[in-house]
Structures are given as C-alpha cells and as structure tokens.
Design a protein around this motif. Structure first.
Motif, mmCIF file in Angstrom:
data_model
loop_
_atom_site.group_PDB
_atom_site.id
_atom_site.type_symbol
_atom_site.label_atom_id
_atom_site.label_comp_id
_atom_site.label_asym_id
_atom_site.label_seq_id
_atom_site.Cartn_x
_atom_site.Cartn_y
_atom_site.Cartn_z
ATOM 1 N N TYR A 130 65.314 20.007 38.303
ATOM 2 C CA TYR A 130 65.428 20.721 37.036
ATOM 3 C C TYR A 130 64.955 19.867 35.864
ATOM 4 O O TYR A 130 65.539 19.881 34.787
ATOM 5 C CB TYR A 130 66.878 21.166 36.796
ATOM 6 N N SER A 131 63.909 19.099 36.053
ATOM 7 C CA SER A 131 63.376 18.314 34.951
ATOM 8 C C SER A 131 62.785 19.232 33.891
ATOM 9 O O SER A 131 62.290 20.314 34.178
ATOM 10 C CB SER A 131 62.303 17.353 35.446
ATOM 11 N N SER A 132 62.833 18.779 32.671
ATOM 12 C CA SER A 132 62.220 19.519 31.566
ATOM 13 C C SER A 132 61.228 18.609 30.880
ATOM 14 O O SER A 132 61.173 17.401 31.133
ATOM 15 C CB SER A 132 63.295 19.967 30.575
ATOM 16 N N LEU A 133 60.441 19.183 29.998
ATOM 17 C CA LEU A 133 59.475 18.389 29.244
ATOM 18 C C LEU A 133 60.171 17.287 28.460
ATOM 19 O O LEU A 133 59.666 16.172 28.354
ATOM 20 C CB LEU A 133 58.694 19.293 28.284
ATOM 21 N N ALA A 134 61.347 17.610 27.920
ATOM 22 C CA ALA A 134 62.080 16.616 27.136
ATOM 23 C C ALA A 134 62.422 15.396 27.985
ATOM 24 O O ALA A 134 62.260 14.253 27.548
ATOM 25 C CB ALA A 134 63.350 17.242 26.573
ATOM 26 N N TYR A 135 62.878 15.635 29.217
ATOM 27 C CA TYR A 135 63.206 14.523 30.106
ATOM 28 C C TYR A 135 61.962 13.731 30.480
ATOM 29 O O TYR A 135 61.956 12.508 30.471
ATOM 30 C CB TYR A 135 63.881 15.041 31.381
ATOM 31 N N LEU A 136 60.934 14.449 30.845
ATOM 32 C CA LEU A 136 59.715 13.777 31.304
ATOM 33 C C LEU A 136 59.100 12.915 30.206
ATOM 34 O O LEU A 136 58.532 11.857 30.472
ATOM 35 C CB LEU A 136 58.696 14.817 31.783
ATOM 36 N N LYS A 137 59.204 13.370 28.973
ATOM 37 C CA LYS A 137 58.662 12.588 27.853
ATOM 38 C C LYS A 137 59.438 11.292 27.666
ATOM 39 O O LYS A 137 58.881 10.276 27.274
ATOM 40 C CB LYS A 137 58.733 13.414 26.560
ATOM 41 N N GLN A 138 60.741 11.322 27.978
ATOM 42 C CA GLN A 138 61.571 10.134 27.766
ATOM 43 C C GLN A 138 61.409 9.105 28.876
ATOM 44 O O GLN A 138 61.420 7.905 28.620
ATOM 45 C CB GLN A 138 63.050 10.542 27.705
ATOM 46 N N LEU A 139 61.282 9.580 30.118
ATOM 47 C CA LEU A 139 61.322 8.670 31.252
ATOM 48 C C LEU A 139 60.071 7.805 31.353
ATOM 49 O O LEU A 139 58.951 8.301 31.163
ATOM 50 C CB LEU A 139 61.505 9.461 32.548
ATOM 51 N N PHE A 180 67.573 5.520 32.410
ATOM 52 C CA PHE A 180 66.478 5.219 31.482
ATOM 53 C C PHE A 180 66.422 3.723 31.171
ATOM 54 O O PHE A 180 65.352 3.105 31.190
ATOM 55 C CB PHE A 180 66.660 6.028 30.194
ATOM 56 N N LYS A 181 67.589 3.126 30.906
ATOM 57 C CA LYS A 181 67.620 1.702 30.569
ATOM 58 C C LYS A 181 67.125 0.848 31.731
ATOM 59 O O LYS A 181 66.348 -0.101 31.540
ATOM 60 C CB LYS A 181 69.044 1.297 30.182
ATOM 61 N N LYS A 182 67.560 1.192 32.934
ATOM 62 C CA LYS A 182 67.158 0.411 34.107
ATOM 63 C C LYS A 182 65.659 0.545 34.370
ATOM 64 O O LYS A 182 64.972 -0.448 34.653
ATOM 65 C CB LYS A 182 67.948 0.867 35.327
ATOM 66 N N LEU A 183 65.173 1.779 34.289
ATOM 67 C CA LEU A 183 63.751 1.998 34.570
ATOM 68 C C LEU A 183 62.865 1.381 33.494
ATOM 69 O O LEU A 183 61.772 0.894 33.791
ATOM 70 C CB LEU A 183 63.475 3.495 34.706
ATOM 71 N N MET A 184 63.330 1.411 32.253
ATOM 72 C CA MET A 184 62.554 0.782 31.180
ATOM 73 C C MET A 184 62.416 -0.714 31.409
ATOM 74 O O MET A 184 61.354 -1.303 31.168
ATOM 75 C CB MET A 184 63.222 1.043 29.827
ATOM 76 N N GLU A 185 63.502 -1.338 31.886
ATOM 77 C CA GLU A 185 63.459 -2.775 32.160
ATOM 78 C C GLU A 185 62.474 -3.079 33.286
ATOM 79 O O GLU A 185 61.694 -4.043 33.210
ATOM 80 C CB GLU A 185 64.867 -3.269 32.512
ATOM 81 N N LEU A 186 62.496 -2.263 34.340
ATOM 82 C CA LEU A 186 61.548 -2.453 35.442
ATOM 83 C C LEU A 186 60.123 -2.221 34.972
ATOM 84 O O LEU A 186 59.202 -2.961 35.336
ATOM 85 C CB LEU A 186 61.896 -1.508 36.595
ATOM 86 N N LEU A 197 67.550 11.288 38.737
ATOM 87 C CA LEU A 197 67.083 10.695 37.484
ATOM 88 C C LEU A 197 67.716 11.390 36.286
ATOM 89 O O LEU A 197 68.120 10.764 35.314
ATOM 90 C CB LEU A 197 65.557 10.802 37.387
ATOM 91 N N VAL A 198 67.801 12.716 36.372
ATOM 92 C CA VAL A 198 68.293 13.501 35.245
ATOM 93 C C VAL A 198 69.813 13.453 35.156
ATOM 94 O O VAL A 198 70.390 13.508 34.077
ATOM 95 C CB VAL A 198 67.799 14.964 35.367
ATOM 96 N N GLU A 199 70.503 13.306 36.308
ATOM 97 C CA GLU A 199 71.965 13.300 36.316
ATOM 98 C C GLU A 199 72.547 12.216 35.420
ATOM 99 O O GLU A 199 73.513 12.432 34.707
ATOM 100 C CB GLU A 199 72.491 13.096 37.752
ATOM 101 N N LYS A 200 71.988 11.020 35.474
ATOM 102 C CA LYS A 200 72.482 9.913 34.653
ATOM 103 C C LYS A 200 71.326 9.378 33.816
ATOM 104 O O LYS A 200 70.914 8.233 33.941
ATOM 105 C CB LYS A 200 73.058 8.807 35.544
ATOM 106 N N LEU A 201 70.840 10.242 32.943
ATOM 107 C CA LEU A 201 69.594 9.957 32.241
ATOM 108 C C LEU A 201 69.661 8.670 31.425
ATOM 109 O O LEU A 201 68.772 7.824 31.511
ATOM 110 C CB LEU A 201 69.228 11.143 31.343
#
Length: 583
Positions: free
Chosen positions: A477-486, A455-461, A447-451
């Motif tokens: 290696y997720s961070s709070l910043a990533y988790l907040k976005q996803l 993100f666009k694909k998961l948002m559509e789903l 998920l983080v490798e190609k954020l």
C-alpha cells in the motif's frame, strides 16, 4: 489508676474471656506500635502459636490495624482482604463490633502504670492466646493466595489456572464443550507501538467487548500474554461455532483509535472439542494450542484440532530442530540469479538466494524454511550469515574483474534490530568491498509500517553508498508520498503481474503504471519472473530497466554465475547458453 479489680470488672461487664482481653490490650496502639510489636511477639512467645507457614508480617499488620484508632485505614485494609469474598460476613461484623468496644473501653484507662499493672496481671492470670486470630488470618492468607492464582491481575478474568479449573468442573459434570483460543495477531508489536499503558488498556477494552457479547454458558479467560480463551457449550456444530467465532472477531472490525494511532485487531483461533479431542483439561487445552500453532502458520482461522493437524505441527517442530542444527553444521548455501539490463542485455547484477542443503532431502527452496526462520527469529543470525557470504562473493568477483551488484533480501526482523545499520556496515567494510556493490531488498509493507524508524536507518545506509530497493512492489500500500520520502533506488515489480504478460490486460496496465511511476521518481524498475521472449519484448517496449527470471537463468552457484557472466554477451533469442545452464 486501674487496679486488678477494675480489669476484672471490665471482663465481667463485657463477658470477655481472659484470652480475648489479653489480646485486646496487648495490641492497643498506645501500648505497642508496629515498630516494637515484633519484639513483644518474641518476648511473649506468641508467634509459636501461629500455624506453620503463616505470614507474620501480615498477622502484625492486621492486628495493629484492627486495634488502631484510624478507622479508615482499618476499613481499607479490611476491604483488601475481603475483596475475594473469603471473609465470612458474620465474622466481619463480629470483628468490627469487637474493635469498636475495645476502643471505647480502654482508651480512657491507659497510662504507664496501667501498662505495668496489665503486664503483671497478664503474667499472673492470663495466657496469651492469639490462636483464634492467627488461624483466621492464615486461612484468609491461604485462600487469598489460591484465589489470586486463578485470576489475571490486569483484566480480573480467570487466568490459565482458572480456565483449567472451569474445564475440570465441566469434565466432572460430563458436559460436552469446545475450547477456542483467540491469539491476538502481532500483539507484541502493537504493545510496543502503543506503549505499555495503552497496550494494557487495549486488553481491558477487548475483555469488556467480548464479555458483553458472551451468550449463555460461554466462559471467558485470559490464558496467556496475547491470548483470550473461550469455552463454548457443545450445542454448536463446527459450522455454527465457526460463525460464532467470526461474530466475536467482528467486534473488532472497526479500528480502535489511540490518539494518532489506529489499531486493527485480528485473531488466530485454534479449537479443540470434548470429548473428541481429549479427556483431560490439560490435554484439551494443549490440543487447542496445537490447532492455534498450525493456524498461524497456515494463515487459516479458526482451525479445528485433528490428528492431521497434530502431525503437521510435529513436522514443523522437526523442521525447527533441523534448522537449529543446520546453522551449527553450515548447511545453508547461496545461489545467485542474474539480473539483465533489458535494453543492452548485459548482466548488471544478481540476487542472492538462500538454499538449505538438507542432509536427507537435498536442496530445499526458501519457501520451505524461511517462514520458520522468521517465526523462531533464527532469521536474524541466518540473515547476517547471508550478508557475510554475499559480501565475500562480491569481493571474489571484484578481484576477478566482474562489475556485479548483489541484492540481498532483508527480513523485517533484521531491520527492527537496533544495531542493524552497524551490522551491515561492519560486514561491508570488514569484507573490503565498496558499499555500492551491495543492494538491500526490503518488502513494501514493512517499510511503510514503521516509516519514521525505517527512514532513519535506510538514510544512514544510503549515506554510506548502499542501494535500497522495494521488493514485491505493487502488492502493498505504498503511496507517492511514501515513495518520495524513502531513500530507494529501485522498484521490483512482483512476478504476479509479470506471469500473465502480455496477454492479461489488467496486469499490463498495472505494470505500465509502476514503470511510469518509477520514471517520474527517477527510479529503476526490475521485473522478476521473466520466463518468455514475449514477456521480455513487452517489458522492453514499456522501458522497464531490468529483468530477472528463468528466461535468462535459474539461480546458480557462484562458480556457475562467473561462467554465465563471462560467456553471456547478449540474449536476443532463446539462448542456447541459457538453455544449457538451466539444464
């Protein structure tokens, strides 16, 4: 006007043969241009003198430039031919001097009448003989082709053919050596990430670093798209060679920076030895590739070729062929492992888990064949089949009055497909199920490798009502910043943190931290691998949302899951019903 006597005087002055003079004059730029040269070839039947297979266009180009007044154009073309050291130095000097003499002699004399006079003279006195030049050109052409076939055009290193020729030299000299193939991990992905230009530059940079580090007797080649091969002298023991390979790998210990991107280079390495592992160049290279193939699968590098390694590869190939047949024969089945609300002990959902009903070995677990599906990209059609089967089962349960959300594991390769979102939506809507009953589990690292892309694909789903969970959370290696976005709903805690609960202090703290983080982000948590009441009790204490594991039920088929759902109302002790299902 130039007379026949004038021509004869010129011949005598420069001691030129009639053939040489004829060749000079016939290709003077003022007389024959490149455009009409071919027709004059036909008229004078000069191409009949060319060696069989010679390149007429190259012949014309060379001769027209040879007698051109454009000195720079000639020099550049000459350098192109001479770059592979195929043109003898004395021939180069002679031809160039010859050209200068010709330009000096004939430039003042040329006129239309001169041309007519020359042609009459040519037909009467001379035989056009271009065999000398054509044979030289043909020889150069053939040598150039042979040399070019041994060289990698991007890096100018010997290619696979050049490598084999070097190995054959060593074999003829009866010198022992080792062959090590360095395969760049995920190079296709790196090249896609960086762009083709930067990807090519990366290969050139790697070549320079390795070349500068080579020691006496070591030979570097680019033997494949993502492979460098090094020949090492035999004065290495296996341990020493391992250390040497690690030295070369350490040249790329620090990331390589491209604008905003940092690229970490790692290798898989397969090694074969002469004479132990083969007596021909092809056989030694093949066995090094066998070792490399197994090294990739076992994640062990460097790996030295042995008969056992070859057997492992054969087993793998048998598995690969079996998987292709399994798809055609419909040998895959889905099992479902219940998910339990830890607070209410109600069944809230299930995870769909694939099994291979092997015709000889019986039911095989995912760990025995999923890596091969990934490696061969068969995971894409198989993953789509899993989505369709799970959706059919969801529809059956809905029709049976069961409120069950089913989680399906998604491979990184599936998510990379441009049509992934549309494929999922087509399956959901063609199965006539509400999207809220499908959940997709995706591993944390990918998920983080190609954020941005993910993100666009998961948002559509997510916009269509499909839930997303992060699988094996805590191992990446997720961070709070990533988790907040996803756009995720659930964090699935990896079983490595659950299996030693509640005794292990570090695992307790990690699990508590993940649950606290999920609460902060308003996400659910599910613990996988729950196998005891003590683990369950602790997870209830820290308010983990759901649990999944053998304590509740092993993975079971759709019919048994229906029975489990309708029978199990709560699990407060080690349930006799659960024991019966496990048995």
């Amino acid at each position: 006007m130039v007379t026949l006597d004038d021509f004869s005087a010129i011949f005598d002055k420069y001691s030129l043969s009639s053939e040489e003079l004829g060749l000079c004059l016939i290709f003077r730029k003022e007389y024959l241009t490149i455009d009409n040269l071919q027709s004059h070839y036909s008229e004078l039947d000069s191409t009949a003198l060319l060696p069989e297979g010679a390149d007429i266009e190259l012949h014309i180009k060379y001769l027209s430039l040879l007698f051109s007044e454009d000195r720079e154009e000639y020099i550049q073309f000459h350098k192109t031919i001479a770059r592979f050291h195929l043109h003898p130095a004395e021939h180069i000097a002679a031809v160039f001097s010859y050209r200068e003499i010709l330009l000096e002699i004939f430039l003042p004399f040329w006129s239309e009448k001169d041309k007519d006079a020359f042609m009459r003279l040519l037909r009467k006195k001379f035989i056009l003989d271009i065999s000398i030049f054509s044979s030289v050109l043909y020889s150069l052409q053939q040598k150039y082709i042979i040399e070019a076939s041994r060289i990698d055009t991007l890096t100018s290193l010997p290619n696979k053919r050049g490598l084999l020729l070097k190995m054959e030299e060593l074999l003829e000299a009866k010198k022992s050596f080792n062959v090590a193939i360095f395969d760049i991990k995920k190079f296709g992905y790196l090249k896609e990430q960086l762009g083709f230009t930067n990807g090519d530059y990366l290969l050139k940079l790697m070549k320079e670093r390795i070349l500068n580090d080579l020691k006496n007797g070591e030979f570097l080649s680019r033997s494949g798209f993502d492979e460098f091969t090094i020949i090492f002298p035999k004065n290495f023991t296996e341990l020493e060679l391992t250390e040497r390979i690690e030295e070369i790998s350490s040249l790329f210990k620090e990331p390589i920076v491209f604008s905003q991107d940092e690229v970490k280079i790692k290798f898989n390495v397969g090694v074969s030895k002469y004479p132990e592992d083969g007596i021909s160049a092809e056989n030694l290279l093949d066995n090094a590739l066998v070792a490399l193939y197994v090294a990739k699968r076992q994640k062990k590098t460097p790996l030295f070729y042995t008969k056992m390694v070859h057997q492992q590869m054969n087993q793998t190939l048998t598995l690969k062929n079996g998987l292709k047949k399994a798809i055609k024969r419909g040998e895959f089945v889905l099992f479902y492992q219940p998910k339990i609300d830890i607070k209410t002990f109600k069944v809230t959902g299930a995870e769909a888990l694939i099994r291979w009903n092997h015709p000889e070995k019986g039911i095989l677990l995912p760990g025995e064949f999923i890596p091969m599906l990934e490696e061969t990209e068969l995971i894409i059609p198989v993953g789509e089949w899993v989505l369709r089967e799970a959706s059919k089962q969801i529809k059956s349960w809905i029709d049976n009055g069961m409120d069950i959300k089913v989680a399906v594991n998604i491979s990184p390769l599936q998510l990379q497909q441009n049509d992934f979102v549309q494929t999922v939506l087509d399956i959901v809507y063609s199965s006539k199920i509400p999207p809220k009953y499908l959940e997709l589990e995706i591993t944390e690292n990918f998920l983080v490798e190609k954020l941005d892309e993910n993100f666009k694909k998961l948002m559509e789903l997510k916009r269509h009502g499909i839930d997303i969970s992060i699988d094996d959370f805590g191992t990446g290696y997720s961070s709070l910043a990533y988790l907040k976005q996803l756009p995720i709903n659930t964090l699935k805690i990896d079983l490595m943190f659950i299996k030693n609960l509640p005794e292990n202090y570090e695992d307790k703290k990690i699990t508590e931290a993940i649950v606290s983080l999920a609460k902060l982000l308003n996400l659910k948590t599910i613990s996988e691998g729950v196998e005891s009441w003590d683990q369950l009790d602790y997870l209830r204490e820290i308010q983990c949302t759901e649990g999944q594991g053998f304590y509740f039920s092993k993975p079971i088929n759709g019919d048994d899951f229906t029975h489990f759902y309708k029978t199990l109302e709560c699990v407060k002790t080690e349930s006799p019903i659960n024991k019966k299902i496990i048995e």
